[in-house]
Design an enzyme around this catalytic site. Structure first.
Site, PDB file in Angstrom:
ATOM      1  N   TYR A 257      39.014  39.258  43.211  1.00 58.20           N
ATOM      2  CA  TYR A 257      39.872  40.451  43.264  1.00 58.20           C
ATOM      3  C   TYR A 257      39.433  41.535  42.285  1.00 58.20           C
ATOM      4  CZ  TYR A 257      41.991  37.758  39.464  1.00 58.20           C
ATOM      5  OH  TYR A 257      42.174  37.025  38.332  1.00 58.20           O
TER       6      TYR A 257
ATOM      7  N   PHE B 220      38.230  34.544  27.682  1.00 52.06           N
ATOM      8  CA  PHE B 220      39.538  34.908  28.220  1.00 52.06           C
ATOM      9  C   PHE B 220      40.532  33.786  27.893  1.00 52.06           C
ATOM     10  CE2 PHE B 220      42.580  35.543  31.753  1.00 52.06           C
ATOM     11  CZ  PHE B 220      42.807  36.906  31.632  1.00 52.06           C
TER      12      PHE B 220
HETATM   13  C1  LIG Z   1      40.495  37.714  35.240  1.00 53.72           C
HETATM   14  C2  LIG Z   1      40.094  36.462  34.555  1.00 53.72           C
HETATM   15  C3  LIG Z   1      40.788  35.249  34.780  1.00 53.72           C
HETATM   16  C4  LIG Z   1      42.030  35.224  35.651  1.00 53.72           C
HETATM   17  O1  LIG Z   1      42.301  33.977  36.195  1.00 53.72           O
HETATM   18  P1  LIG Z   1      43.301  33.863  37.436  1.00 53.72           P
HETATM   19  O2  LIG Z   1      43.589  32.425  37.545  1.00 53.72           O
HETATM   20  O3  LIG Z   1      42.591  34.431  38.631  1.00 53.72           O
HETATM   21  O4  LIG Z   1      44.522  34.683  37.124  1.00 53.72           O
HETATM   22  C5  LIG Z   1      40.296  34.106  34.181  1.00 53.72           C
HETATM   23  N1  LIG Z   1      39.199  34.146  33.376  1.00 53.72           N
HETATM   24  C6  LIG Z   1      38.540  35.306  33.124  1.00 53.72           C
HETATM   25  C7  LIG Z   1      37.344  35.304  32.240  1.00 53.72           C
HETATM   26  C8  LIG Z   1      38.979  36.489  33.683  1.00 53.72           C
HETATM   27  O5  LIG Z   1      38.375  37.637  33.414  1.00 53.72           O
END
Ligand SMILES: *Cc1c(COP(=O)(O)O)cnc(C)c1O
Length: 398
Positions: A210, A114
């Site tokens: 979430y 991600f």
């Molecule tokens: C959804 C997701 C995030 C999101 O990070 P936030 O700080 O909660 O917005 C980060 N890494 C991965 C792999 C995700 O799937």
């Protein structure tokens, strides 16, 4: 099977006419969350005021709920704590792991990770200014790329786009043999598949609540540190609530005991009330049952879609044991197709450049929802119902 998925389905609010296949982005509302939050607002915040920190147990909530999440990810009690967002927890875990490998400079990840995880690693490298290098290779090439100069292997277990799942236990064994530590992101694992952090010998893990854990938009993240490392970790984000005695208001920072030191600042109490309502539902779930049901749902979806939609190309691994609880298809008009689906009540999401992504959550998704969703998709493809201007305008969130 001891888990009763028709009973759990009734515990979620799902709007009439909607088939929700996007719980991998934002889980739906547990019915009990609304009254739990209302009680927290009026009886705790309203009546107890600042006394709520002690009387309503707000201060212990991050560790108490952390223990309930621990069961779902194969962690021992006292090794998980909640707070902040996942991006922050990635930074925190990576910083701690790098400090435990002072002679080494390489962080290895994969190109499917991600973006936020990679951005955070990049930012940390710049902040440290110590010559660290973030190396990324294709997901399939991670094992062979583990070398003796590696400080930390940082991976998301289940790929957010394709659902491809890394073999956690074997990569940990390989990384440890090379003298490296491993940080796992469980964003698409926690509540989606069985995870055995302790059994696999994981060092650090982080995740959000979430998505499959249904804590609502903005729900806190969690962090796991292996018990044998927890008292050795020096928190880079040395906030007052990770201090050994926050209310001593000591000028010098002394890290708290074990996982408590990974806390930073004031926890999101209202959001944790929602998480508590969701974790009550998780209490009745056996993770092996969840996995069996999830595989049944994803297999049904793939078979139904492939039989009826020849232009959609499966982007997820065909072997269910190599994927998480989501299925993705590629199509050049993926965005418009997804908007047409949403207009018909089937909610999934789109991930650039061409991925239609569908999440399957046994707690509230039944086999008949899956066949109904596939039938609607087939009709949209057969009639080119997606080919309209209103489905081609991109919204801010896709
Ligand atoms: C959804 C997701 C995030 C999101 O990070 P936030 O700080 O909660 O917005 C980060 N890494 C991965 C792999 C995700 O799937």
């Amino acid at each position: 099977m001891t888990s009763d998925f028709s009973a759990t389905r009734a515990l979620f609010h799902l709007p009439e006419g909607v088939i929700y296949l996007d719980g991998n982005s934002l889980g739906p509302l547990p019915r009990a969350a609304a009254s739990r939050i209302a009680a927290c607002v009026t009886q705790e915040w309203g009546d107890m005021l600042i006394g709520g920190w002690n009387k309503a147990g707000w201060m212990d909530q991050p560790a108490r709920l952390g223990d309930r999440i621990a069961r779902l990810i194969g962690a021992t009690p006292g090794s998980v704590v909640l707070g902040d967002t996942l991006s922050i927890k990635v930074w925190q875990a990576l910083a701690a792991a790098l400090e435990l490998r002072p002679g080494r400079r390489v962080i290895l990840s994969d190109t499917g990770n991600f973006p936020s995880d990679l951005y955070m690693a990049d930012g940390l490298v710049r902040t440290l200014g110590a010559g660290h290098e973030l190396r990324t290779v294709a997901p399939e090439a991670v094992g062979p790329a583990i070398s003796d100069d590696l400080a930390v292997l940082m991976l998301t277990e289940v790929d957010y786009r394709t659902g491809r799942k890394h073999d956690m236990a074997s990569l940990i064994t390989r990384a440890h043999a090379a003298g490296a530590l491993v940080v796992w992101d469980l964003a698409h694992s926690a509540g989606a598949i069985p995870v055995d952090l302790a059994g696999a010998g994981a060092d650090f893990a982080v995740g959000c609540t979430y998505k499959y854990l249904n804590s609502g938009p903005g729900g806190p993240a969690f962090i796991y540190v292996a018990p044998h490392l927890a008292d050795r970790v020096r928190p880079a984000l040395s906030g007052w609530l990770g201090h050994e005695q926050p209310f001593a208001f000591d000028a010098a920072y002394r890290p708290g005991r074990g996982i408590e030191r990974m806390r930073v600042g004031t926890p999101p109490v209202l959001q944790m009330a929602a998480l508590e309502a969701s974790l009550d539902i998780w209490e009745s779930i056996d993770m092996a049952d969840l996995r069996a049901r999830s595989i049944e749902l994803t297999e049904t979806f793939i078979q139904s879609v492939e039989a009826a939609c020849p232009t959609l190309v499966l982007a997820s691994p065909r072997d269910p044991h190599h994927r998480g609880s989501q299925v993705s298809f590629r199509h050049p008009q993926g965005y418009a197709i997804m908007q047409a689906l949403i207009a018909r009540g089937v909610i999934g999401d789109f991930r650039a450049p061409d991925i239609l992504r569908f999440g399957f959550a046994p707690l509230y998704t039944a086999p008949e929802d899956v066949t109904a969703a596939a039938a609607i998709l087939a009709e949209i493809m057969a009639t080119d119902a997606w080919d309209r201007p209103q489905f081609k305008t991109r919204a801010r969130v896709t």
